[in-house]
Each structure stands twice: as structure tokens, then as C-alpha cells.
Design a protein around this motif. Sequence first.
Motif, PDB file in Angstrom:
ATOM      1  N   SER A 154      15.345  42.460 -93.333  1.00  0.00           N
ATOM      2  CA  SER A 154      14.859  42.695 -91.988  1.00  0.00           C
ATOM      3  C   SER A 154      13.385  42.978 -91.460  1.00  0.00           C
ATOM      4  O   SER A 154      12.569  43.316 -92.473  1.00  0.00           O
ATOM      5  CB  SER A 154      15.828  43.872 -91.750  1.00  0.00           C
ATOM      6  N   TYR A 155      13.215  42.754 -90.235  1.00  0.00           N
ATOM      7  CA  TYR A 155      12.040  43.029 -89.670  1.00  0.00           C
ATOM      8  C   TYR A 155      12.114  43.974 -88.652  1.00  0.00           C
ATOM      9  O   TYR A 155      12.675  43.683 -87.719  1.00  0.00           O
ATOM     10  CB  TYR A 155      11.280  41.534 -89.193  1.00  0.00           C
ATOM     11  N   GLN A 180      17.274  36.166 -89.524  1.00  0.00           N
ATOM     12  CA  GLN A 180      18.160  35.070 -89.469  1.00  0.00           C
ATOM     13  C   GLN A 180      17.468  34.060 -90.290  1.00  0.00           C
ATOM     14  O   GLN A 180      17.376  32.841 -89.602  1.00  0.00           O
ATOM     15  CB  GLN A 180      18.861  34.781 -88.223  1.00  0.00           C
ATOM     16  N   ALA A 181      16.591  34.104 -91.437  1.00  0.00           N
ATOM     17  CA  ALA A 181      15.771  33.138 -91.830  1.00  0.00           C
ATOM     18  C   ALA A 181      16.323  32.223 -92.691  1.00  0.00           C
ATOM     19  O   ALA A 181      15.526  31.306 -93.148  1.00  0.00           O
ATOM     20  CB  ALA A 181      14.489  33.918 -92.396  1.00  0.00           C
ATOM     21  N   PHE A 182      17.576  32.216 -93.314  1.00  0.00           N
ATOM     22  CA  PHE A 182      18.024  31.364 -94.079  1.00  0.00           C
ATOM     23  C   PHE A 182      19.118  30.645 -93.780  1.00  0.00           C
ATOM     24  O   PHE A 182      20.453  31.151 -93.970  1.00  0.00           O
ATOM     25  CB  PHE A 182      18.331  32.514 -95.493  1.00  0.00           C
ATOM     26  N   ASP A 183      19.005  29.809 -93.143  1.00  0.00           N
ATOM     27  CA  ASP A 183      20.114  28.954 -92.441  1.00  0.00           C
ATOM     28  C   ASP A 183      21.055  29.802 -91.648  1.00  0.00           C
ATOM     29  O   ASP A 183      22.310  29.635 -91.699  1.00  0.00           O
ATOM     30  CB  ASP A 183      20.952  28.233 -93.603  1.00  0.00           C
ATOM     31  N   GLY A 184      20.305  30.632 -90.889  1.00  0.00           N
ATOM     32  CA  GLY A 184      21.215  31.574 -89.949  1.00  0.00           C
ATOM     33  C   GLY A 184      21.905  32.724 -90.474  1.00  0.00           C
ATOM     34  O   GLY A 184      22.603  33.605 -89.786  1.00  0.00           O
ATOM     35  N   LYS A 185      21.557  33.060 -91.637  1.00  0.00           N
ATOM     36  CA  LYS A 185      21.943  34.062 -92.382  1.00  0.00           C
ATOM     37  C   LYS A 185      20.944  35.149 -92.690  1.00  0.00           C
ATOM     38  O   LYS A 185      19.476  34.831 -92.799  1.00  0.00           O
ATOM     39  CB  LYS A 185      22.682  33.839 -93.840  1.00  0.00           C
ATOM     40  N   ASP A 186      21.124  36.450 -92.944  1.00  0.00           N
ATOM     41  CA  ASP A 186      20.341  37.354 -93.180  1.00  0.00           C
ATOM     42  C   ASP A 186      19.988  37.871 -94.658  1.00  0.00           C
ATOM     43  O   ASP A 186      19.473  38.678 -94.945  1.00  0.00           O
ATOM     44  CB  ASP A 186      20.462  38.706 -92.307  1.00  0.00           C
ATOM     45  N   TYR A 187      20.602  36.712 -95.385  1.00  0.00           N
ATOM     46  CA  TYR A 187      20.332  37.113 -96.814  1.00  0.00           C
ATOM     47  C   TYR A 187      19.846  35.769 -97.667  1.00  0.00           C
ATOM     48  O   TYR A 187      20.367  34.764 -96.864  1.00  0.00           O
ATOM     49  CB  TYR A 187      21.620  37.819 -97.426  1.00  0.00           C
ATOM     50  N   ILE A 188      19.507  35.820 -98.711  1.00  0.00           N
ATOM     51  CA  ILE A 188      19.340  34.615 -99.623  1.00  0.00           C
ATOM     52  C   ILE A 188      19.647  35.060-101.014  1.00  0.00           C
ATOM     53  O   ILE A 188      19.513  36.108-101.632  1.00  0.00           O
ATOM     54  CB  ILE A 188      17.745  34.042 -99.385  1.00  0.00           C
ATOM     55  N   ASP A 189      20.136  34.107-101.841  1.00  0.00           N
ATOM     56  CA  ASP A 189      20.452  34.470-103.158  1.00  0.00           C
ATOM     57  C   ASP A 189      19.086  34.541-103.952  1.00  0.00           C
ATOM     58  O   ASP A 189      18.006  33.961-103.423  1.00  0.00           O
ATOM     59  CB  ASP A 189      21.103  32.958-103.846  1.00  0.00           C
ATOM     60  N   LEU A 190      18.940  35.519-104.760  1.00  0.00           N
ATOM     61  CA  LEU A 190      17.691  36.116-105.537  1.00  0.00           C
ATOM     62  C   LEU A 190      17.210  34.657-106.085  1.00  0.00           C
ATOM     63  O   LEU A 190      15.950  34.573-105.911  1.00  0.00           O
ATOM     64  CB  LEU A 190      17.915  37.203-106.258  1.00  0.00           C
ATOM     65  N   ARG A 191      17.980  33.943-106.826  1.00  0.00           N
ATOM     66  CA  ARG A 191      17.614  32.867-107.467  1.00  0.00           C
ATOM     67  C   ARG A 191      16.889  31.628-106.423  1.00  0.00           C
ATOM     68  O   ARG A 191      15.776  31.097-106.690  1.00  0.00           O
ATOM     69  CB  ARG A 191      18.394  32.177-108.168  1.00  0.00           C
ATOM     70  N   ASP A 192      17.469  31.544-105.329  1.00  0.00           N
ATOM     71  CA  ASP A 192      16.871  30.680-104.395  1.00  0.00           C
ATOM     72  C   ASP A 192      15.480  31.162-103.637  1.00  0.00           C
ATOM     73  O   ASP A 192      14.638  30.388-103.356  1.00  0.00           O
ATOM     74  CB  ASP A 192      17.804  30.462-102.997  1.00  0.00           C
ATOM     75  N   LEU A 193      15.402  32.386-103.489  1.00  0.00           N
ATOM     76  CA  LEU A 193      14.223  33.283-103.092  1.00  0.00           C
ATOM     77  C   LEU A 193      13.077  32.799-103.915  1.00  0.00           C
ATOM     78  O   LEU A 193      11.983  32.478-103.679  1.00  0.00           O
ATOM     79  CB  LEU A 193      14.220  34.486-102.479  1.00  0.00           C
ATOM     80  N   GLU A 194      13.540  33.125-104.984  1.00  0.00           N
ATOM     81  CA  GLU A 194      12.509  33.031-106.457  1.00  0.00           C
ATOM     82  C   GLU A 194      11.994  31.608-106.429  1.00  0.00           C
ATOM     83  O   GLU A 194      10.839  31.354-106.604  1.00  0.00           O
ATOM     84  CB  GLU A 194      12.886  33.338-107.999  1.00  0.00           C
ATOM     85  N   GLN A 195      12.895  30.584-106.299  1.00  0.00           N
ATOM     86  CA  GLN A 195      12.395  29.096-106.143  1.00  0.00           C
ATOM     87  C   GLN A 195      11.568  29.127-104.607  1.00  0.00           C
ATOM     88  O   GLN A 195      10.327  28.455-105.109  1.00  0.00           O
ATOM     89  CB  GLN A 195      13.619  28.292-106.145  1.00  0.00           C
ATOM     90  N   GLN A 196      11.735  29.521-103.753  1.00  0.00           N
ATOM     91  CA  GLN A 196      11.164  29.228-102.461  1.00  0.00           C
ATOM     92  C   GLN A 196       9.751  29.871-102.737  1.00  0.00           C
ATOM     93  O   GLN A 196       8.639  29.460-102.292  1.00  0.00           O
ATOM     94  CB  GLN A 196      11.614  30.135-101.478  1.00  0.00           C
ATOM     95  N   TRP A 197       9.447  31.082-103.558  1.00  0.00           N
ATOM     96  CA  TRP A 197       8.267  31.640-103.818  1.00  0.00           C
ATOM     97  C   TRP A 197       7.614  31.426-104.926  1.00  0.00           C
ATOM     98  O   TRP A 197       6.615  31.730-105.253  1.00  0.00           O
ATOM     99  CB  TRP A 197       8.429  33.170-103.541  1.00  0.00           C
ATOM    100  N   HIS A 198       8.355  30.335-105.770  1.00  0.00           N
ATOM    101  CA  HIS A 198       7.774  29.890-107.122  1.00  0.00           C
ATOM    102  C   HIS A 198       6.108  30.065-107.165  1.00  0.00           C
ATOM    103  O   HIS A 198       5.533  30.413-108.298  1.00  0.00           O
ATOM    104  CB  HIS A 198       8.398  28.909-107.912  1.00  0.00           C
TER     105      HIS A 198
END
Length: 101
Positions: A62-63, A69-87
Motif C-alpha cells: 500500500s502507498y 494495484q501494481a500487480f496485474d490489477g491486484k494489490d498483492y504479489i506472490d513472494l517468489r514473483d516479487l523476489e524474481q522481479q527484484w532479483h
Amino acid sequence: NDDTNGNMMITSCHDDSLIAVLCSLYGENIFDCNLEWPPYGSYIIFELWKDATNDNKYVKVSYNGEPLQAFDGKDYIDLRDLEQQWHDIMIGEALFFNECV
């Protein structure tokens, strides 16, 4: 083992750092979000949640109190996906505590 106890970490930064984090979440879609420059006192909250049905972990963001709604319109992301996005920008815990604390 008491899983009801949570941990909380608070850090502070300047407005330009908040913009950098928002850009890292939205990617190129940041221009479609109509976000203004962060006003004084702005904040981003990352909450780690665990799905009780399958033990998957996900992150809600949240901001300034509003869900992002940064994740394909959702306000959440799978932790593994976020780690991959920020690897390419993440550092390990040992380096963080050695350099930043």
C-alpha cells in the motif's frame, strides 16, 4: 513455535527513494498510474502474508494507506514473483545488516 508473533521493520527515506520503489513495483506501467510526486510524509507498506490453504507467501503493498494495484490489477504479489522481479537489486540479509544498520 508461535506463528502469531510478527516482525516489523521501519525505515525512512526521501521522496526520490519512494519514487524509485514505486517504479520498481510498476515498471514501465508507472506512467499509466497518474501518480504525483510523493507528498510530505508519504509511505509505502509491505505486508507479508501466508495463505492458510497452501502455505504460499505473498506480499501486499500500500502507498499512503491505499492498496497499490501494481500487480496485474491486484494489490498483492506472490513472494517468489516479487523476489524474481527484484532479483537484480536485492541484497542479502548479511550484507544489509553489515552495510545498512
